[in-house]
Write a protein that holds these residues in place. Structure first.
Motif, PDB file in Angstrom:
ATOM      1  N   UNK A 251      -3.826   1.540  -2.586  1.00 58.38           N
ATOM      2  CA  UNK A 251      -3.578   1.176  -1.190  1.00 58.38           C
ATOM      3  C   UNK A 251      -4.552   1.905  -0.268  1.00 58.38           C
ATOM      4  N   UNK A 252      -4.814   3.165  -0.556  1.00 54.46           N
ATOM      5  CA  UNK A 252      -5.683   3.976   0.302  1.00 54.46           C
ATOM      6  C   UNK A 252      -7.142   3.530   0.234  1.00 54.46           C
ATOM      7  N   UNK A 253      -7.609   3.156  -0.957  1.00 56.46           N
ATOM      8  CA  UNK A 253      -9.033   2.805  -1.058  1.00 56.46           C
ATOM      9  C   UNK A 253      -9.315   1.310  -0.873  1.00 56.46           C
ATOM     10  N   UNK A 254      -8.269   0.524  -0.552  1.00 60.27           N
ATOM     11  CA  UNK A 254      -8.468  -0.878  -0.218  1.00 60.27           C
ATOM     12  C   UNK A 254      -8.393  -1.843  -1.380  1.00 60.27           C
ATOM     13  N   UNK A 255      -8.256  -1.350  -2.611  1.00 57.97           N
ATOM     14  CA  UNK A 255      -8.205  -2.249  -3.770  1.00 57.97           C
ATOM     15  C   UNK A 255      -6.953  -3.125  -3.759  1.00 57.97           C
ATOM     16  N   UNK A 256      -5.865  -2.599  -3.218  1.00 55.02           N
ATOM     17  CA  UNK A 256      -4.621  -3.363  -3.180  1.00 55.02           C
ATOM     18  C   UNK A 256      -4.755  -4.559  -2.236  1.00 55.02           C
ATOM     19  N   UNK A 257      -5.371  -4.335  -1.079  1.00 59.71           N
ATOM     20  CA  UNK A 257      -5.602  -5.441  -0.142  1.00 59.71           C
ATOM     21  C   UNK A 257      -6.546  -6.477  -0.740  1.00 59.71           C
TER      22      UNK A 257
END
Length: 269
Positions: A251-257
């Motif tokens: 979530x923090x590094x943007x992979x989830x988005x």
């Protein structure tokens, strides 16, 4: 003055409480250690049970496996283990986890349509993925259906069609059932319907990049969204914690988005 005598039973509640606490502490010393994470790391594989198909969470296509499968691939890699999926047909036929007849011998984790509800949490411990699914509205003009409008409905597996039908009947809407996405767009752009209703992810994707259509969540009393999660067996606390940390890092590094966007999943509001 008569001398005071203290009852020998006066300390009984205190003694009983101390004894109960001591017994509990003694019993806890014999609770088996949680080896859920270390056992999987020793084995080197994570066994995940999934349904045959539950788009967009599970697609059955190895090249485009679905959000939940893609998520489990990322999470398993982050803790240095290999993902091994097991397709369970009962998961595709029923939405109640208790009816799937799963066991620890089959899977370590359950994915692909785990609704994060009280009923599910009575059977499993869950890790929410912040994925929501529900009805979305798509239309050329305003986003709130008006009474007696023509509404094109694209049926969506897993969504509550009964609740939706009750709302549309109360609104006295003229409902037009469409068979696919192309028919939905044709109904909206050709004037056959003023509003379209479909899975929110589909509604968003169809409206994306168009100046004549817009989409939003369909909001009506009695029509609920479903929030999804990954399921873990009760007691497998360390395994769940490891995946919770890995999910937070995604979530923090943007992979989830990025993964949500890849499968057209709507963002919760």
């Amino acid at each position: 003055m008569a001398p005071r005598f203290h009852s020998p039973f006066r300390w009984r509640p205190v003694v009983i409480n101390v004894a109960v606490v001591s017994l509990l502490m003694f019993g806890l010393s014999y609770v088996p250690a949680d080896t859920s994470l270390s056992e999987i790391q020793r084995r080197g594989t994570l066994r995940v049970c999934i349904p045959p198909s539950r788009p967009p969470l599970v697609t059955g296509d190895p090249t485009y496996p679905g959000f939940d499968v893609g998520l489990m691939l990322e999470l398993s890699e982050s803790i240095g283990i290999t993902l091994k999926t097991r397709v369970v047909s009962a998961m595709g036929a029923d939405f109640n986890p208790r009816n799937w007849r799963l066991s620890r011998s089959q899977c370590d984790v359950i994915a692909g349509g785990i609704v994060d509800s009280e009923e599910t949490r009575g059977f499993l411990q869950t890790l929410p993925t912040d994925v929501q699914m529900g009805w979305g509205v798509i239309r050329p003009y305003t986003l709130v259906p008006e009474s007696r409008e023509s509404i094109a409905v694209l049926p969506a597996p897993g969504l509550d069609r009964l609740a939706l039908s009750q709302v549309l009947r109360a609104e006295k809407a003229d409902v037009v059932l469409v068979r696919d996405e192309a028919a939905l767009i044709a109904a909206l752009t050709g004037g056959r319907a003023q509003v379209g209703l479909a899975d929110k992810g589909i509604a968003d994707r169809l409206a994306q990049g168009r100046t004549d259509l817009t989409s939003a969540w369909f909001k009506a009393e009695g029509v609920a969204r479903q929030s999804f999660a990954i399921g873990f067996w009760k007691g497998d606390v360390e395994l769940r914690r490891a995946f919770a940390r890995a999910l937070s890092a995604m979530d923090e590094d943007g992979r989830l988005d990025d993964l949500r966007s890849q499968y057209g999943l709507p963002v919760a509001d």
